[in-house]
Design a protein around this motif. Structure first.
Motif, mmCIF file in Angstrom:
data_model
loop_
_atom_site.group_PDB
_atom_site.id
_atom_site.type_symbol
_atom_site.label_atom_id
_atom_site.label_comp_id
_atom_site.label_asym_id
_atom_site.label_seq_id
_atom_site.Cartn_x
_atom_site.Cartn_y
_atom_site.Cartn_z
ATOM 1 N N ASP A 110 -9.364 1.741 3.110
ATOM 2 C CA ASP A 110 -8.864 2.089 4.432
ATOM 3 C C ASP A 110 -10.071 2.650 5.154
ATOM 4 O OD1 ASP A 110 -5.407 3.379 4.324
ATOM 5 O OD2 ASP A 110 -6.231 1.349 4.248
ATOM 6 N N ASP A 134 -8.090 1.620 8.888
ATOM 7 C CA ASP A 134 -6.949 2.529 9.067
ATOM 8 C C ASP A 134 -7.406 3.588 10.064
ATOM 9 O OD1 ASP A 134 -5.001 4.803 6.937
ATOM 10 O OD2 ASP A 134 -4.831 4.204 9.040
ATOM 11 N N ASP A 173 -9.499 5.487 1.057
ATOM 12 C CA ASP A 173 -9.515 5.780 2.495
ATOM 13 C C ASP A 173 -10.687 6.718 2.728
ATOM 14 O OD1 ASP A 173 -7.057 6.300 5.028
ATOM 15 O OD2 ASP A 173 -9.099 7.148 5.025
ATOM 16 N N HIS A 202 -10.345 10.553 3.335
ATOM 17 C CA HIS A 202 -9.449 11.322 2.458
ATOM 18 C C HIS A 202 -10.161 12.136 1.386
ATOM 19 C CE1 HIS A 202 -5.535 8.907 3.414
ATOM 20 N NE2 HIS A 202 -6.109 9.420 4.493
ATOM 21 N N LYS A 259 0.844 -1.197 0.000
ATOM 22 C CA LYS A 259 0.000 0.000 0.000
ATOM 23 C C LYS A 259 0.877 1.243 0.000
ATOM 24 C CE LYS A 259 -3.129 0.932 3.335
ATOM 25 N NZ LYS A 259 -2.948 2.272 3.910
ATOM 26 N N GLU A 318 -2.921 5.005 -2.746
ATOM 27 C CA GLU A 318 -3.872 5.714 -1.891
ATOM 28 C C GLU A 318 -3.851 7.203 -2.199
ATOM 29 O OE1 GLU A 318 -4.904 6.029 2.925
ATOM 30 O OE2 GLU A 318 -3.216 4.839 2.186
HETATM 31 MN MN MN Z 1 -5.130 5.362 4.943
#
Ligand code: MN
Ligand code: LRH
Length: 384
Positions: free
Chosen positions: A239, A282, A212, A215, A135, A177
């Motif tokens: 995530d 995460d 994620d 994000h 990742k 990511e």
């Molecule tokens: Mn993350």
């Protein structure tokens, strides 16, 4: 129906992050907690507790160098003894002084070489631990207009990604990511799903995107991104976490359980439960106990997935085809408003687990044991 749903829920694997078991916080304060692991071996032991009580958290993501050890093969063997496996290997090119102006996008070729060497070392660690997933998150960006050339930084990024892609072995992949901002506050070199998707598309099938949930800009429809990437075969993983404001890294489903349901519905609808999508957490448990925080998070993903699987797809398709706006919305809301906790408790009992993992962990005495044992040494943490 229920049998299929139970089978799908049994097959749902949620990967926990090693760093969630360590101390974490914000730039203002990182609070220490009793019983926190001092090394990756103790982090794995805590992750094994989450799997022992939920039955659906069989792998642990590592973060390098936070989880640096002398012998990664030995660490992987220890994980197996604990009943878990090593999941995604997370690179870290955001904490070294050399990366102040970027890592793989840095104007200085020597810094770019240093960053690439770390990414390639992470692939070596994949080989040593049997992990098939790398990742990649880059904190790279700029803080002021003119600070650097936006296009040139994309060229440098593409060059590094291509070198990592070439190093990947059989059955290995990397997940790129994206993140809107932070720590950079003007440009971020991988700021959104489109940028990540474009780089991955250019590279090939071993390059996919990780979403994620913290994000995105406020108001972004994440389930649309999920549906689109799944359709393209480019959704490599999640995530999972939740947020009220920015990248808060709170427990998934805590801030917006309805959003998590909508995301998991698009996963189910798009065949994402059986498409090799990595469902990773995460998160940072800054003030709440770590292991119960992970157990609760795993249960939140299970509940959202169970509700998504309960959607009456035929009724929904009929309402959609007929332009029955309220009817279609009602089908989804019926599933969302269904209490799936009895179904999940039953499923756990059928697999020999206690119906309530939180109560079972609290009764296990594990926390008291580690709080008594883990005295002295240096507690693990982000070390930001
Ligand atoms: Mn993350
Ligand atoms: C960056 C991020 C990334 C990890 C880090 C722990 O915000 O989401 O996935 O490397 O958190």
């Amino acid at each position: 129906m229920t049998t299929d749903i139970k089978a799908a829920l049994r097959a749902l694997h949620i990967e926990t992050p090693s760093w969630a078991y360590g101390n974490s916080g914000t730039r203002f304060k990182v609070f220490a907690q009793r019983g926190v692991p001092r090394d990756p071996y103790e982090k794995l032991a805590d992750a094994a507790q989450v799997h022992a009580h939920t039955g659906v958290a069989p792998t642990v993501a590592l973060h390098i160098p936070w989880d640096k050890v002398a012998d990664y093969g030995h660490l992987a063997a220890h994980a197996r003894e604990l009943g878990v496996g090593i999941g995604a290997i997370n690179s870290n090119v955001f904490q070294d002084d050399a990366y102040m102006l970027g890592s793989v996008t840095n104007p200085d070729p020597a810094v770019r070489r240093k960053a690439l060497a770390h990414l390639l070392e992470c692939v070596d660690i994949m080989d040593a631990t049997g992990s098939d997933t790398l990742k990649l998150w880059f904190s790279d960006g700029t803080n002021y207009p003119g600070q650097d050339d936006i296009r040139a930084r994309q060229d440098r990024l593409a060059e590094a990604l291509s070198a990592v892609y070439a190093r990947l072995g059989e059955g290995q992949r990397f997940l790129l990511e994206y993140k809107l901002f932070e720590p950079a506050f003007y440009t971020t070199d991988v700021p959104d799903w489109g940028t990540a998707y474009a780089h991955c598309l250019r590279l090939g099938p071993k390059a996919q995107v990780v979403v994620d949930t913290g994000h995105h800009a406020p108001g972004v429809n994440i389930e649309f991104i999920v549906a689109f990437l799944l359709r393209e075969g480019k959704l490599g993983g999640f995530d999972f976490n939740s947020r009220f404001y920015a990248d808060d890294d709170l427990m998934v489903g805590a801030a917006d359980p309805f959003q998590l349901f909508r995301i998991m519905y698009e996963v189910v609808r798009g065949g994402g439960l059986t498409a090799g999508v990595a469902f990773m957490l995460d998160q940072c448990h800054n003030i709440e106990p770590k292991i119960p925080g992970q157990i609760r998070s795993v249960m939140n993903v299970q509940e959202a997935t169970a509700k998504a699987l309960l959607v009456d797809r035929d009724a929904l398709a009929a309402a959609q085809a007929g332009g029955d706006v309220l009817g279609a919305n009602a089908v989804l809301m019926d599933a969302y408003n269904t209490d799936v906790r009895p179904l999940l408790a039953e499923l756990r009992e059928e697999t020999g687990l206690a119906p309530d993992p939180m109560a079972a962990y609290a009764k296990s005495g594990y926390f008291e044991k580690i709080a008594a044992e883990r005295v002295g040494g240096t507690q693990a943490g982000w070390g930001a």
